[in-house]
Design an enzyme around this catalytic site. Structure first.
Site, PDB file in Angstrom:
ATOM      1  N   THR A 167      -6.956   6.610  -5.054  1.00 53.53           N
ATOM      2  CA  THR A 167      -7.763   5.413  -4.770  1.00 53.53           C
ATOM      3  C   THR A 167      -8.979   5.490  -5.688  1.00 53.53           C
ATOM      4  O   THR A 167      -9.278   6.538  -6.260  1.00 53.53           O
ATOM      5  CB  THR A 167      -8.170   5.333  -3.288  1.00 53.53           C
ATOM      6  OG1 THR A 167      -6.982   5.264  -2.492  1.00 53.53           O
ATOM      7  CG2 THR A 167      -9.056   4.138  -2.949  1.00 53.53           C
ATOM      8  N   GLY A 225     -10.070   8.756  -1.424  1.00 54.50           N
ATOM      9  CA  GLY A 225      -9.837   9.963  -0.629  1.00 54.50           C
ATOM     10  C   GLY A 225      -9.047   9.745   0.647  1.00 54.50           C
ATOM     11  O   GLY A 225      -9.174  10.538   1.585  1.00 54.50           O
TER      12      GLY A 225
HETATM   13  N1  GLY Z   1      -4.442   3.821   0.741  1.00 55.92           N
HETATM   14  C1  GLY Z   1      -5.587   4.402   1.296  1.00 55.92           C
HETATM   15  C2  GLY Z   1      -6.272   3.494   2.254  1.00 55.92           C
HETATM   16  O1  GLY Z   1      -6.206   2.297   2.112  1.00 55.92           O
HETATM   17  O2  GLY Z   1      -6.875   3.959   3.175  1.00 55.92           O
END
Ligand code: GLY
Length: 559
Positions: A368, A460
Site C-alpha cells: 500500500t 501497512g
Molecule cells: N489493502 C489494505 C487495506 O485496505 O487495508
C-alpha cells in the site's frame, strides 16, 4: 586596546540583523511527501507551476503508478481525504468493489473451507479497480490545470524511464520467481533489474496517454479494457467489461471527531481507519499520556489495550455502509467507549479472549502507499492507495504494463477465518456483488485551533491505523519533530492474535520483559517494519515541516 568607535555600534547591529535574516531557513510554502523521490518531485513541480494540491494529487498518483509498481497503481483503489484552505473538508472513496459475478462463498471449497491463496494470488483475487475513476473525479471537481499537464510527467517516466533504487531492485528480485510462475517466463518483471538501471514501461505509457486523451473511457472501454478483462479471466478471474464500466467513485462524509483541542478528519467506511482511530483516541483521551512519555511501558500498555478493543469491534461490526447497517452511533458513543476501557487494568494484560473469543495468525505487510500534500494556499490532501499485497495478485497485464490488485482478500472469505493480515471478519464484511471490502487505510488530516495542523497516513495493512495513531500522538503529546515522529519505533496490537508486534531491535529488552511479566506476549521477529508514514506538519506559527519515513525510499520535497 582602543575603545570601539561609538558610530560602529548601529552599523554592527544592522549587519547582525541582516546576517540573521539571510541565514534563516526560507519559509516553506508547501510540499509533497510520497514513497518515491520522482513522485514527490512531480507533485511539487505541479505546485510550482501554479497547480493546487488536488492537481498535485493527480500528478503524484499517476507518477507513483509508474515508479512504484509494488503499490502505486491505476488498477487498485484508494481513499482521498481533503481539507480546503477555508476549512471545508471531504473524502472520496475509490475503493475496489467485488465483481458482479462474485458471491459470499467465492473462496470456499465444497466442504465450506477457505481454499488457500484463492483470494490473494491469481485472477480470482482481483477486485474491480477504482483508481482511475477516483483520480479523474478529483481532477474534474477540484483540479485547475489540464489533465494532460498533470499526466505528462508520468507518461515521460514510463516512456523515458526512471532509475531503480536499491530497495526496488531487491524487491523485484524477491518476487521474480513468483512473477514468472504466474505470468510466464517472458513476463516484463521477469527481467533482472539492478539498482541504477533505467526502467522503461512503454506499455503503461500508452495506457496513460489513452486516459489523458479519452478520460475514463480510455481505461474502462476499448483496447485497454479488452486487454485487462481477458488477462484477468485467463488468470482465473471473473471481472467483465460491464464491471469496469459500472464502477463509480463515491464522495462520502469524512469521519470527524475531537481529541482534546484537535479536530481529526479521517476516512469513514468502507475503511475502518477513521472509525478505529476515533475509538482508540477516545479510549486513551482520559489518561495523561504526555506524562507517561513516548514508548514507555505505561504508554504502550494503554495504547495496546485501546487497539485490542477497537480491532475486536472492527471484526464484528464494520463493512461497506452501502450494504450493511453499521452501528456507528453505538461504537463511537462515548459511554460505550468508556465502558470498553473499564476492564483495563494496569497490573495485567486483558486477554483478547476476554474481549471476544477467537484465534488467528497475522503477517505484517508493508505494501500500500500513502502520500501527503499541502499547497501554498493551505489546501491539504491525504491519499492512501493500494493493490493490497505487494504487486497485488501478481497477475501482470503485459499489454498494459500493470499488475492487478488482490483486494478481494480484504473481504472476510469466511466468518472468523483470518485474511493475509490476520484480520478476522464477520457477516458485515462478507462478499457480495459490487460491495466494497473493508479497508484499514487511514488518510487523515488534523486541525488544531481551527487551523491545519497535520496531514498523515501510512501503508501497512492492518498496521496502518496503529501507525497513524502513534504518529499523531508522537507529534501532539510527545512534541517530536515531524521527521522524528514518523521515524520513531512502532508497535502494534490488533486484538487477534493476542500479541504485541514490536519493530525488531528498537525497544529495550527490559521494557519487553516488564510487559511480558504483565501478560503481554511480544513478537519482534514476526515484523520487519510497521508502516511507512509520510506526513506534513504545520506548527502554531504556520511553519511547514515534512516527514518522510526512513523505512522506505520515501522522500519529502518542498518549495
Ligand atoms: N489493502 C489494505 C487495506 O485496505 O487495508
Amino acid at each position: 586596546m582602543k575603545p570601539t568607535l561609538p558610530f560602529l555600534k548601529p552599523i554592527l547591529f544592522v549587519f547582525t540583523l541582516l546576517l540573521i535574516s539571510c541565514t534563516k531557513a526560507p519559509q516553506i510554502k508547501g510540499g509533497v511527501v510520497s514513497a518515491m523521490p520522482y513522485a514527490s518531485q512531480v507533485g511539487v513541480d505541479i505546485l510550482k507551476k501554479g497547480g493546487n494540491a488536488y492537481d498535485a494529487m493527480v500528478a503524484t498518483n499517476f507518477a507513483l503508478a509508474v515508479v512504484y509498481p509494488v503499490a502505486g497503481n491505476i488498477t487498485g483503489g484508494g481513499f482521498f481525504v481533503y481539507r480546503n484552505a477555508d476549512g471545508s473538508s471531504g473524502t472520496l472513496d475509490y475503493r475496489e468493489q467485488a465483481p458482479n459475478a462474485a458471491h459470499r462463498d467465492l473462496y470456499l471449497d465444497e466442504a465450506g473451507n477457505v481454499i488457500p491463496n484463492k483470494s490473494t494470488i491469481g485472477g480470482l483475487a482481483v477486485g474491480v479497480p477504482g483508481t482511475v475513476a477516483g483520480t479523474l473525479e478529483i481532477h474534474k471537481k477540484m483540479g485547475s490545470l489540464p489533465l494532460i499537464d498533470l499526466m505528462q510527467p508520468a507518461i515521460d517516466l514510463a516512456e523515458k524511464g526512471y532509475a531503480i533504487t536499491e530497495k526496488q531492485a531487491r524487491s523485484f528480485k524477491r518476487y521474480r520467481d513468483l512473477f514468472i510462475e504466474i505470468n510466464g517466463p517472458d513476463t516484463f518483471y521477469g527481467q533482472t533489474f539492478e539498482a541504477g538501471d533505467i526502467l522503461k514501461n512503454p506499455a503503461l505509457g500508452k495506457v496513460l496517454r489513452s486516459i489523458a486523451s479519452e478520460g475514463i473511457k480510455g481505461f474502462n472501454s476499448g483496447w485497454v479494457a479488452d486487454a485487462l478483462v481477458s488477462r484477468v479471466q485467463e488468470a482465473g478471474g471473473i471481472i467483465t467489461q460491464q464491471d469496469l464500466e459500472q464502477y463509480e467513485a463515491k464522495w462520502r462524509d469524512p469521519l470527524i471527531f475531537n481529541y482534546k483541542d484537535l479536530k481529526v478528519i479521517s476516512m469513514g467506511l468502507p475503511s475502518s481507519g477513521g472509525v478505529c482511530l476515533n475509538q482508540m483516541m477516545k479510549m486513551i483521551e482520559p489518561y495523561d499520556i504526555k506524562t507517561m512519555g513516548h514508548n514507555t511501558q505505561k504508554s504502550i500498555q494503554l495504547m495496546v489495550e485501546a487497539e485490542r478493543r477497537s480491532y475486536a469491534d472492527r471484526s464484528e461490526f464494520l463493512g461497506d455502509p452501502d450494504f450493511v447497517d453499521v452501528p456507528l452511533n453505538v461504537v463511537l458513543d462515548s459511554l460505550y467507549i468508556n465502558k470498553k476501557m473499564s476492564s483495563f487494568d494496569w497490573n495485567r494484560a486483558t486477554p483478547s479472549s476476554e474481549i471476544k473469543p477467537g484465534d488467528s495468525y497475522y503477517f505484517e505487510s508493508d505494501e500500500t502507499t500513502h502520500f501527503s500534500i499541502v499547497d501554498d494556499q493551505g489546501n491539504a490532501v491525504a491519499v492512501t492507495t493500494t493493490l493490497n499485497g505487494g504487486y497485488g495478485s501478481k497477475v501482470f497485464v503485459e499489454e498494459l504494463g500493470v499488475f492487478m490488485n488482490n483486494e478481494m482478500d480484504d473481504f472476510s472469505s469466511k466468518p472468523g477465518v483470518p485474511n493475509m493480515f490476520g484480520l478476522v471478519g464477520n457477516e458485515a464484511n462478507a462478499i457480495a456483488p459490487k460491495k466494497r471490502m473493508l479497508s484499514s487505510m487511514t488518510p487523515t488530516i488534523v486541525e488544531k485551533d481551527g487551523k491545519l495542523y497535520l496531514v498523515v497516513g501510512s501503508p501497512g495493512g492492518s498496521t496502518i491505523i496503529t501507525s497513524v495513531f502513534q504518529t499523531i500522538l508522537n507529534v501532539y503529546e510527545h512534541n517530536l519533530p515531524i521527521q522524528d515522529a514518523v521515524n520513531a519505533a512502532r508497535f502494534h496490537h490488533q486484538w487477534l492474535p493476542d500479541f504485541i508486534t514490536f519493530e525488531p531491535n528498537q525497544f529495550e529488552p527490559s521494557l519487553l520483559k516488564n510487559l511480558n511479566d504483565l501478560g503481554y506476549a511480544g513478537e519482534e521477529k514476526k515484523s520487519r517494519i510497521i508502516g511507512k508514514v509520510d506526513a506534513i506538519l504545520v506548527d502554531d506559527s504556520g511553519q511547514i515541516s515534512l516527514g518522510a519515513d526512513r523505512r522506505g525510499d520515501d522522500t519529502a520535497v518542498s518549495y
